[in-house]
Design a protein around this motif. Sequence first.
Motif, mmCIF file in Angstrom:
data_model
loop_
_atom_site.group_PDB
_atom_site.id
_atom_site.type_symbol
_atom_site.label_atom_id
_atom_site.label_comp_id
_atom_site.label_asym_id
_atom_site.label_seq_id
_atom_site.Cartn_x
_atom_site.Cartn_y
_atom_site.Cartn_z
ATOM 1 N N THR A 30 -13.264 168.204 13.008
ATOM 2 C CA THR A 30 -13.658 167.927 11.419
ATOM 3 C C THR A 30 -12.696 166.858 10.561
ATOM 4 O OG1 THR A 30 -15.544 169.932 11.555
ATOM 5 C CG2 THR A 30 -14.588 168.550 9.048
ATOM 6 N N PHE A 31 -11.717 167.340 10.496
ATOM 7 C CA PHE A 31 -10.164 166.721 10.202
ATOM 8 C C PHE A 31 -10.363 165.244 10.411
ATOM 9 C CE2 PHE A 31 -6.156 165.363 10.464
ATOM 10 C CZ PHE A 31 -6.179 164.844 9.070
ATOM 11 N N LEU A 32 -10.146 165.849 11.890
ATOM 12 C CA LEU A 32 -10.717 163.593 12.992
ATOM 13 C C LEU A 32 -11.406 162.937 11.893
ATOM 14 C CD1 LEU A 32 -9.003 164.588 16.522
ATOM 15 C CD2 LEU A 32 -7.685 163.716 14.322
ATOM 16 N N PHE A 33 -12.867 163.706 12.763
ATOM 17 C CA PHE A 33 -13.672 163.175 12.096
ATOM 18 C C PHE A 33 -13.940 162.101 10.451
ATOM 19 C CE2 PHE A 33 -17.679 162.836 9.012
ATOM 20 C CZ PHE A 33 -18.698 162.192 10.087
ATOM 21 N N VAL A 34 -13.514 162.958 9.820
ATOM 22 C CA VAL A 34 -12.860 162.623 8.188
ATOM 23 C C VAL A 34 -11.681 161.326 7.870
ATOM 24 C CG1 VAL A 34 -11.621 163.115 5.805
ATOM 25 C CG2 VAL A 34 -13.609 164.628 6.682
ATOM 26 N N MET A 35 -10.786 161.795 8.766
ATOM 27 C CA MET A 35 -10.372 161.289 8.686
ATOM 28 C C MET A 35 -10.164 159.957 9.336
ATOM 29 S SD MET A 35 -6.364 160.964 10.651
ATOM 30 C CE MET A 35 -6.704 160.560 12.432
ATOM 31 N N PHE A 36 -11.088 159.484 10.603
ATOM 32 C CA PHE A 36 -11.124 158.105 11.179
ATOM 33 C C PHE A 36 -12.160 157.429 10.352
ATOM 34 C CE2 PHE A 36 -9.280 160.101 14.984
ATOM 35 C CZ PHE A 36 -8.005 159.521 15.606
ATOM 36 N N LEU A 37 -13.406 158.429 9.170
ATOM 37 C CA LEU A 37 -14.189 157.760 8.810
ATOM 38 C C LEU A 37 -13.728 157.014 7.595
ATOM 39 C CD1 LEU A 37 -17.366 157.338 8.053
ATOM 40 C CD2 LEU A 37 -17.349 159.430 6.995
ATOM 41 N N ILE A 38 -12.210 157.231 7.466
ATOM 42 C CA ILE A 38 -11.800 157.027 5.968
ATOM 43 C C ILE A 38 -11.429 155.712 6.175
ATOM 44 C CG2 ILE A 38 -10.212 156.893 4.531
ATOM 45 C CD1 ILE A 38 -10.502 160.150 4.190
ATOM 46 N N ILE A 39 -10.041 155.770 7.658
ATOM 47 C CA ILE A 39 -9.665 154.755 8.161
ATOM 48 C C ILE A 39 -10.852 153.217 8.764
ATOM 49 C CG2 ILE A 39 -8.669 153.789 10.328
ATOM 50 C CD1 ILE A 39 -6.887 156.305 10.332
ATOM 51 N N TYR A 40 -11.984 153.850 8.932
ATOM 52 C CA TYR A 40 -13.120 152.873 8.918
ATOM 53 C C TYR A 40 -13.261 152.252 8.393
ATOM 54 C CZ TYR A 40 -16.981 150.440 12.124
ATOM 55 O OH TYR A 40 -17.489 149.544 12.370
ATOM 56 N N VAL A 41 -13.518 152.714 6.939
ATOM 57 C CA VAL A 41 -14.274 151.382 5.430
ATOM 58 C C VAL A 41 -12.658 151.493 5.012
ATOM 59 C CG1 VAL A 41 -14.679 152.896 3.194
ATOM 60 C CG2 VAL A 41 -15.808 153.838 4.835
ATOM 61 N N ILE A 42 -11.488 151.897 5.128
ATOM 62 C CA ILE A 42 -10.705 151.377 4.798
ATOM 63 C C ILE A 42 -10.163 149.799 5.567
ATOM 64 C CG2 ILE A 42 -8.333 150.844 4.844
ATOM 65 C CD1 ILE A 42 -8.203 153.601 4.427
ATOM 66 N N ILE A 43 -10.551 150.171 6.928
ATOM 67 C CA ILE A 43 -10.622 148.525 7.299
ATOM 68 C C ILE A 43 -11.541 147.277 7.199
ATOM 69 C CG2 ILE A 43 -10.645 147.917 9.870
ATOM 70 C CD1 ILE A 43 -9.249 150.550 11.169
ATOM 71 N N LEU A 44 -12.570 148.264 7.535
ATOM 72 C CA LEU A 44 -14.251 147.251 6.852
ATOM 73 C C LEU A 44 -13.821 146.196 5.203
ATOM 74 C CD1 LEU A 44 -16.497 149.594 7.928
ATOM 75 C CD2 LEU A 44 -16.073 147.443 9.110
ATOM 76 N N ILE A 45 -13.486 147.616 4.152
ATOM 77 C CA ILE A 45 -13.231 146.821 3.347
ATOM 78 C C ILE A 45 -11.213 145.495 3.279
ATOM 79 C CG2 ILE A 45 -12.515 147.211 0.399
ATOM 80 C CD1 ILE A 45 -14.588 149.489 1.088
ATOM 81 N N GLY A 46 -10.572 146.351 3.622
ATOM 82 C CA GLY A 46 -9.705 145.297 4.042
ATOM 83 C C GLY A 46 -10.172 143.712 4.133
ATOM 84 N N ASN A 47 -10.023 144.362 5.656
ATOM 85 C CA ASN A 47 -10.423 143.051 6.716
ATOM 86 C C ASN A 47 -11.481 142.400 6.229
ATOM 87 O OD1 ASN A 47 -8.612 143.489 8.366
ATOM 88 N ND2 ASN A 47 -9.284 144.867 9.173
ATOM 89 N N GLY A 48 -12.806 142.707 4.965
ATOM 90 C CA GLY A 48 -13.538 141.867 4.687
ATOM 91 C C GLY A 48 -12.902 141.077 3.470
ATOM 92 N N VAL A 49 -12.215 141.486 2.507
ATOM 93 C CA VAL A 49 -11.374 141.593 1.156
ATOM 94 C C VAL A 49 -10.687 140.235 1.682
ATOM 95 C CG1 VAL A 49 -9.732 142.028 -0.475
ATOM 96 C CG2 VAL A 49 -11.670 143.765 -0.302
#
Length: 311
Positions: A30-49
């Motif tokens: 569960t911890f890994l799921f939440v961590m990697f989900l947050i990382i994925y969202v950050i990657i999408l937003i950061g590179n999208g910006v």
Amino acid sequence: MGYHRRQEVNFTSVVEFVLLGFSDIPNLQTFLFVMFLIIYVIILIGNGVIILLTRVDQALQTPMYFFLSNLSFLEICYVSATLPLMLVNLWTSKGNILLFACAVQMCFVLMLGGTECLLLTVMAYDRYVAICYPLQYPLIMNHKVCSHLVVFSWLSGVPVEIGQTFQIFSLPFCGSNQINHFFCDIPPILRLACGDTYVNETLVFTVAVLFVLIPFVLILGSYKKIISTVWRLPSAAGRAKACSTCSSHITVVVLFFGSAIITYLRPTSQHYSRTDKFLSLFYTVATPLLNPMIYTLRNKDVMVALKKLVH
């Protein structure tokens, strides 16, 4: 050279694999799921910006930021080839993946990884021309040349990696169908193959030299000349500005190429599942995550553009 081979072959046709991922630490799923989900969202937003900024801000309409926007788009594609499936497997605690889907994932990871190697090399060449030949820079790095370099980076590895993937998945698979990894990568797949994999291993090494080692050497050569030129600049301010434009790129290069070289150019006898998974996180997750941070926090032009966009 040699991955795990079986002398006694039981040719039971394998139609799907099981990605074990991080199943060896069940309490942290569960911890890994939440961590990697947050990382994925950050990657999408950061590179999208970064892509957005390089499109709307006139100050960023230069070859360097043209390449950077392509790198950001590439990072989004690259991480999307592995992280969504990993998130699904962490959430469901299942890792089943059809053989064809596994081949498609491997092919995309290899193609996008090869593209990143070449694109980072092109970016190093751009900095080399900008610093060593500043007066000729607009002429040498014109829009047509930049476009051709980007197209070359995106397309040159496609036939090679499709061929390599086809060759690997033409091997017979028998016995265990469990892949001790979080995505379909070459080393763990070849461990499951029956018979002699020497030709495949030789091809993997050759492709790694062409798409990883040679670009890395070219980048090092570019920065050797850049450093030599920077030290001859008369003013400290000029040296500082030249270093600031290169430091971000060097950081990304070290992270990406360092982990990729260790993974694909190590002797095969030194491959360990946990080490492979850890190294793979660097070039598939860490680099796309750190890329926007490195290029924004350490780049005044991007920070100014970001502030203008926010205000």
